[in-house]
Design an enzyme around this catalytic site. Structure first.
Site, PDB file in Angstrom:
ATOM      1  CE  LYS A 253      -3.964  -1.773   2.663  1.00 44.37           C
ATOM      2  NZ  LYS A 253      -4.978  -1.547   1.624  1.00 44.37           N
ATOM      3  NE  ARG A 327     -10.852  -9.509  -2.209  1.00 41.78           N
ATOM      4  CZ  ARG A 327     -11.188  -8.531  -3.035  1.00 41.78           C
ATOM      5  NH1 ARG A 327     -11.486  -8.818  -4.290  1.00 41.78           N
ATOM      6  NH2 ARG A 327     -11.213  -7.285  -2.641  1.00 41.78           N
TER       7      ARG A 327
HETATM    8  N1  BES Z   1      -8.260  -3.673   4.212  1.00 37.41           N
HETATM    9  C1  BES Z   1      -8.348  -3.240   2.849  1.00 37.41           C
HETATM   10  C2  BES Z   1      -9.634  -2.479   2.563  1.00 37.41           C
HETATM   11  C3  BES Z   1      -9.743  -1.081   3.137  1.00 37.41           C
HETATM   12  C4  BES Z   1      -9.152  -0.021   2.483  1.00 37.41           C
HETATM   13  C5  BES Z   1     -10.466  -0.854   4.267  1.00 37.41           C
HETATM   14  C6  BES Z   1      -9.273   1.267   3.002  1.00 37.41           C
HETATM   15  C7  BES Z   1     -10.606   0.421   4.779  1.00 37.41           C
HETATM   16  C8  BES Z   1      -9.998   1.482   4.155  1.00 37.41           C
HETATM   17  C9  BES Z   1      -8.328  -4.441   1.928  1.00 37.41           C
HETATM   18  O1  BES Z   1      -7.562  -5.515   2.320  1.00 37.41           O
HETATM   19  C10 BES Z   1      -7.777  -3.954   0.615  1.00 37.41           C
HETATM   20  O2  BES Z   1      -6.644  -3.567   0.597  1.00 37.41           O
HETATM   21  N2  BES Z   1      -8.603  -3.949  -0.426  1.00 37.41           N
HETATM   22  C11 BES Z   1      -8.222  -3.472  -1.697  1.00 37.41           C
HETATM   23  C12 BES Z   1      -8.692  -4.472  -2.721  1.00 37.41           C
HETATM   24  C13 BES Z   1      -8.136  -4.245  -4.101  1.00 37.41           C
HETATM   25  C14 BES Z   1      -6.669  -4.592  -4.118  1.00 37.41           C
HETATM   26  C15 BES Z   1      -8.896  -5.101  -5.050  1.00 37.41           C
HETATM   27  C16 BES Z   1      -8.898  -2.120  -1.940  1.00 37.41           C
HETATM   28  O3  BES Z   1     -10.031  -1.923  -1.506  1.00 37.41           O
HETATM   29  O4  BES Z   1      -8.241  -1.253  -2.496  1.00 37.41           O
HETATM   30 ZN    ZN Z   2      -5.520  -5.378   1.761  1.00 39.27          ZN
END
Ligand code: BES
Ligand code: ZN
Ligand code: ZN
Length: 475
Positions: A253, A327
């Site tokens: 990230k 997931r």
């Molecule tokens: N934990 C995150 C989702 C999230 C992001 C929650 C910001 C709260 C605030 C999750 O694991 C994630 O990183 N999801 C990605 C998925 C993408 C790579 C398909 C997302 O939402 O960007």
């Molecule tokens: Zn994630």
């Protein structure tokens, strides 16, 4: 957390600070000019005489007052009073005795504060709520006492989950979370089983292991069982994502706000909270709670884009982005729930996607289910508890988004509709079992808290689900 004593009485004893609830359009309290205070929801006026304070809090127009109006007003009032150093408060519910439970809940949730670590608190006058009196007419005493006792159980547990939720990644990893779950379940009618990395390997939990393999803190699966119903009744299965820290892994990230990913475990804590509360309330039903937990880290052993994972029921996942990790651990847990417990329904909670925040903001959680009656039940429970949800689609039309050339599914689709595509990914593992997915990414924590709450973890999902379970889930 300091202990709080709650009394439901007809008149105050001692000299607590008093909270009165003010309906828009009624005569303002003496000493308050009407142009300064019209009773809008959560507006306040603080009146003092000698060492006694009265806080007047608005609840808006009479015909719009609901449980959550009183909950928020009580919370706002308590926070105002704590700021000026109160420790004993009486809530005058003469006109709102039917909302005694909501008022107590609001007060307890509002009084929560994360203690922090060695920060300078010397300049703050903030009081600690030690005693709360709830004042109702004689005729309402019995009902208000029951409501207050039940509200106290649920709100206290929600605060406990917020407290664990606010621990950062270096102080809470999957093994520590599992220990805490074991500790909390003791002395309650709950059984706990913990899968460590060896058990996970033995039983084929390839998803939880893959996500956890980049971290030196190995993953866990926490399973809690509560039997309050008839032996023959199929349980309700609750599943919650508990990533103790989500760096994104190899698909790392960006740095900004990455610290907030310490709250990526709040789905798991919602499930723990629901299980603890259901047991303490002795709800007449069977429940199983499954909490897969891992730390998502990059490193020499981390899982990678391109990897193929075999999950608990043999279905396979092609990993295309290691940041879509929730997931993957949930797939294992949902499959385990289905195969081992034959549940009547699987309800799952996760901070799954940033996309749900784009769709609904921070005000509501996304609810994805094909079951119309369950959808209605949770919308009603959301309204009653103030933990609002909104339906989003989970249909077959989104499955295509995760179809893979070489595995059962791939773990990401396109950006468009990504919250829905993620939901349909999860449903693959529920198969024919009725399934409800809550994407709580926008509601699990708050960095811009409203007047009645402290920032940080919110405990979202606990009160919502207890309410829905008590009303009777239509399954
Ligand atoms: N934990 C995150 C989702 C999230 C992001 C929650 C910001 C709260 C605030 C999750 O694991 C994630 O990183 N999801 C990605 C998925 C993408 C790579 C398909 C997302 O939402 O960007
Ligand atoms: Zn994630
Ligand atoms: Zn995550």
């Amino acid at each position: 957390m300091a202990s709080l004593k709650i009394d439901v009485r007809t008149a105050a004893i001692g000299s607590p600070d008093l909270v009165t609830f003010f309906v828009k359009g009624s005569t303002p309290p003496t000493g308050v000019p009407p142009e300064e205070f019209d009773g809008a929801p959560n507006s306040t006026v603080l009146l003092r005489d000698r060492n006694h304070r009265t806080l007047v809090v608005g609840v808006g127009e009479k015909n719009k007052i609901e449980a959550d109006t009183v909950r928020r007003a009580a919370g706002t009032a308590i926070r105002q009073l704590l700021k000026v150093g109160s420790s004993e408060v009486a809530l005058n519910l003469a006109d709102f005795a039917g909302h005694a439970g909501a008022a107590v809940e609001g007060a307890i949730l509002a009084s929560y504060k994360f203690e922090g670590f060695g920060k300078d608190t010397s300049k703050k006058t903030r009081g600690v709520l030690g005693r709360l009196q709830v004042l109702v007419p004689e005729a309402d005493l019995a009902q208000a006492r029951t409501q207050a006792r039940e509200a106290e159980i649920v709100a206290t547990i929600a605060n406990k989950m917020r407290d664990i939720g606010n621990l950062p990644g270096n102080l809470l990893n999957p093994a520590i979370l599992a220990e805490k779950a074991e500790e909390l379940a003791q002395n309650r009618s709950l059984t706990v089983k913990i899968w460590n990395e060896h058990h996970l390997k033995r039983d084929g939990f390839g998803g939880i292991l893959a996500v956890g393999q980049g971290s030196s803190h190995p993953p866990r699966l926490i399973v809690l069982e509560y039997r309050g119903g008839a032996k023959k009744d199929a349980p309700v299965a609750l599943v919650g994502k508990a990533i103790t820290f989500d760096t994104g892994g190899i698909s790392i990230k960006p740095g900004a706000q990455m610290d907030e990913m310490k709250w990526d475990k709040m789905g798991g804590l919602a499930v723990l909270g629901i299980m603890l509360a259901a047991a303490e309330l002795k709800l007449p039903l069977n429940l199983v709670g499954l909490i897969p937990s891992a730390e998502n880290m990059p490193g020499p052993d981390a899982y990678r884009p391109g990897d193929i994972i075999t999950t608990r029921d043999g279905k396979t996942i092609e990993v295309l982005n290691t940041d879509a990790e929730g997931r993957i651990i949930l797939a294992d847990a949902i499959a385990h729930a289905r195969l081992t417990y034959k549940p009547s329904v699987i309800v799952e909670y996760s901070t799954l996607t940033g996309a749900v925040i784009m769709a609904l903001g921070f005000q509501r959680a996304g609810m994805f289910t094909a079951e119309e009656k369950l959808r209605e039940a949770f919308i009603a429970a959301g309204k009653a508890t103030g933990e609002l949800v909104w339906p989003l689609p989970i249909g077959e039309e989104y499955k295509e988004g995760v179809s893979s050339e070489i595995a059962t599914v791939k773990n990401i689709g396109g950006r468009e509709g990504s919250a829905c595509i993620s939901a349909s990914f999860l449903k693959t593992w529920a198969e024919e079992v009725p399934f409800v997915h809550f994407d709580i990414a926008g509601t699990a924590w708050t960095t811009k808290p409203p007047a009645h709450l402290e920032g940080g973890a919110t405990g979202f999902g606990i009160r919502l689900t207890i309410q829905a379970l008590r009303a009777g889930l239509p399954v």
